[in-house]
Design an enzyme around this catalytic site. Structure first.
Site, mmCIF file in Angstrom:
data_model
loop_
_atom_site.group_PDB
_atom_site.id
_atom_site.type_symbol
_atom_site.label_atom_id
_atom_site.label_comp_id
_atom_site.label_asym_id
_atom_site.label_seq_id
_atom_site.Cartn_x
_atom_site.Cartn_y
_atom_site.Cartn_z
ATOM 1 N N THR A 57 0.702 -3.989 -5.513
ATOM 2 C CA THR A 57 -0.851 -4.295 -6.679
ATOM 3 C C THR A 57 -2.104 -4.464 -6.669
ATOM 4 O O THR A 57 -2.202 -4.764 -5.083
ATOM 5 C CB THR A 57 -0.564 -5.857 -7.309
ATOM 6 O OG1 THR A 57 -0.491 -6.865 -6.826
ATOM 7 C CG2 THR A 57 1.425 -5.736 -7.600
ATOM 8 N N GLY A 58 -2.527 -4.674 -7.071
ATOM 9 C CA GLY A 58 -4.369 -4.169 -7.199
ATOM 10 C C GLY A 58 -4.317 -3.010 -6.278
ATOM 11 O O GLY A 58 -5.563 -2.593 -5.107
ATOM 12 N N ALA A 59 -3.950 -1.910 -5.785
ATOM 13 C CA ALA A 59 -3.446 -0.813 -5.770
ATOM 14 C C ALA A 59 -5.357 0.136 -5.746
ATOM 15 O O ALA A 59 -5.567 1.118 -4.922
ATOM 16 C CB ALA A 59 -3.059 0.453 -5.650
ATOM 17 N N SER A 60 -5.560 0.384 -6.935
ATOM 18 C CA SER A 60 -7.363 0.858 -7.934
ATOM 19 C C SER A 60 -8.349 1.024 -6.841
ATOM 20 O O SER A 60 -8.702 2.020 -6.163
ATOM 21 C CB SER A 60 -7.917 0.782 -9.002
ATOM 22 O OG SER A 60 -7.321 -0.543 -9.306
ATOM 23 N N GLY A 62 -10.880 -1.495 -3.575
ATOM 24 C CA GLY A 62 -10.963 -1.997 -2.700
ATOM 25 C C GLY A 62 -10.186 -1.874 -0.968
ATOM 26 O O GLY A 62 -9.783 -0.856 -0.425
ATOM 27 N N ILE A 63 -9.342 -3.185 -0.794
ATOM 28 C CA ILE A 63 -8.299 -3.120 0.303
ATOM 29 C C ILE A 63 -7.167 -2.267 -0.527
ATOM 30 O O ILE A 63 -5.749 -1.408 0.514
ATOM 31 C CB ILE A 63 -7.768 -4.732 0.450
ATOM 32 C CG1 ILE A 63 -8.904 -6.089 0.742
ATOM 33 C CG2 ILE A 63 -6.316 -4.710 1.234
ATOM 34 C CD1 ILE A 63 -8.982 -7.301 1.177
ATOM 35 N N GLY A 64 -6.682 -2.342 -1.458
ATOM 36 C CA GLY A 64 -5.081 -1.447 -2.312
ATOM 37 C C GLY A 64 -5.574 -0.256 -2.015
ATOM 38 O O GLY A 64 -4.432 -0.033 -1.587
ATOM 39 N N TYR A 202 -10.594 -19.671 -7.988
ATOM 40 C CA TYR A 202 -10.406 -18.744 -6.777
ATOM 41 C C TYR A 202 -9.926 -20.046 -6.038
ATOM 42 O O TYR A 202 -8.539 -19.458 -6.234
ATOM 43 C CB TYR A 202 -11.493 -18.419 -6.031
ATOM 44 C CG TYR A 202 -10.900 -17.289 -5.147
ATOM 45 C CD1 TYR A 202 -9.790 -16.221 -5.650
ATOM 46 C CD2 TYR A 202 -11.518 -17.473 -4.267
ATOM 47 C CE1 TYR A 202 -9.853 -15.339 -5.262
ATOM 48 C CE2 TYR A 202 -10.614 -16.350 -3.414
ATOM 49 C CZ TYR A 202 -10.209 -15.165 -3.667
ATOM 50 O OH TYR A 202 -9.561 -14.468 -2.542
#
Ligand SMILES: NC(=O)c1ccc[n+]([C@@H]2O[C@H](COP(=O)([O-])OP(=O)(O)OC[C@H]3O[C@@H](n4cnc5c(N)ncnc54)[C@H](OP(=O)(O)O)[C@@H]3O)[C@@H](O)[C@H]2O)c1
Length: 295
Positions: A57-60, A62-64, A202
């Site tokens: 998840t969050g692949a689009s 930064g880190i992903g 957060y």
């Protein structure tokens, strides 16, 4: 100096340049982010990761994004999730050009209906999931006095950083049991320190999921599902870009973090925290007043 020494060890002793080039860091960053355990061969990574089906998840961005490219290069089959469909399509096309497999699923994971659609997509996916990387995250740094009319800040961070991985895992755990799989949680080093001012939304959400993971880890281990937590300091991605104060602060590079996570997948065990996390944690308690003024 240190980074030169670091490269020396890697290139001359191991002859396997699967290592983040520390020379792109300042001296202070090299000191803060140096970790000799990252000596790990690219070929070994390919051997252990190739053929695994990995949900990220969050692949689009930064880190992903960095991790998706590295895992694809190591022969993994990827299911990439995030909201920005154009970016996922772009990434998918890059990965296909590399000769690897990637499917994409655009979803706003704060929305229950999107989560349900993702789960139903996964149910019809022809292969079992070997690894789930919980990486999508939302960060907010805001004083409580600027948050009095912003209950949604707390809802959104809890939705993405806590309820999303919990709901996905309630579905995935039986599947991961079949594959003797692995869960990687991309967390923040803050959760190991005493709570810092302005980070209530957060930090509470990241800590909640960290507690959840650590609570279920022993049970999962008995069923051969391994868990890894990645406690990150600042990483130079879009997430920290809006905070001016972070522009000059030492920060890891997403490509470096990707290598750390890939290594955890290859080893199927262990967690990551910077070497100074334990001292930082102690200092945050001992020097609480100073800590609260500067964080
Ligand atoms: N950067 C740091 O300093 C830092 C430090 C400690 C820990 N971390 C953790 O590292 C992880 C990755 O962060 P990053 O630094 O790579 O940040 P980033 O560049 O902002 O990436 C965040 C990722 O999450 C996705 N995302 C955000 N909201 C989403 C939603 N509602 N539904 C689905 N996907 C969503 C974004 O994609 P879309 O916008 O396309 O949806 C993007 O792919 C996070 O869990 C973060 O908490 C980061």
């Amino acid at each position: 100096m240190l980074s030169i020494y670091y490269d020396y060890i890697v290139i001359n002793k191991l002859n396997q340049p699967f290592i983040f080039n520390m020379q792109s860091y300042s001296i202070l960053e090299s000191l803060l982010f140096f970790n000799p355990i990252f000596l790990f061969g690219k070929e070994k990574l390919k051997r252990t990761i190739s053929g695994k089906t990995i949900l990220l998840t969050g692949a689009s961005f930064g880190i992903g994004e960095s991790l998706a490219l590295l895992l694809a290069d190591s022969g993994a089959e990827l299911i990439l999730v995030a909201r920005t469909e154009e970016k996922l399509l772009e990434l998918q096309s890059k990965i296909r050009q590399m000769g690897a497999k990637a499917e994409i699923f655009a979803a706003d994971l704060t929305k229950d209906e999107d989560l349900d659609k993702l789960i139903s997509y996964l149910s019809s996916y022809p292969k079992d999931i070997d690894v789930f990387v919980n990486n999508a995250g939302k960060s907010i740094r805001r004083s409580i006095f600027d948050s009095l009319d912003r209950y949604h800040d707390f809802q959104r961070t809890m939705a993405l950083n806590y309820f999303t991985p919990v709901k996905l895992l309630l579905y995935l755990i039986p599947k991961l049991e079949m594959t003797k799989g692995q869960i990687i949680n991309v967390s923040a080093v803050n959760v190991l320190m005493i709570p810092a001012p302005k980070w209530a939304a957060y930090q509470a959400s990241k800590t909640a999921f960290d507690q959840w993971m650590r609570s279920v880890a022993a049970e999962l281990r008995k069923r051969r599902i391994s868990t890894s937590n990645v406690y990150l300091p600042l990483v130079r991605t879009g997430m920290i870009a809006p905070t001016k104060a972070y522009e000059k602060m030492p920060a890891m590079k997403p490509a470096h973090v990707a290598k750390i996570i890939a290594r955890l997948i290859a080893k199927r065990k262990g967690s990551y925290q910077p070497w100074w996390a334990i001292w930082g944690s102690l200092a945050s308690v001992l020097f609480r007043k100073i800590w609260e003024r500067f964080v």
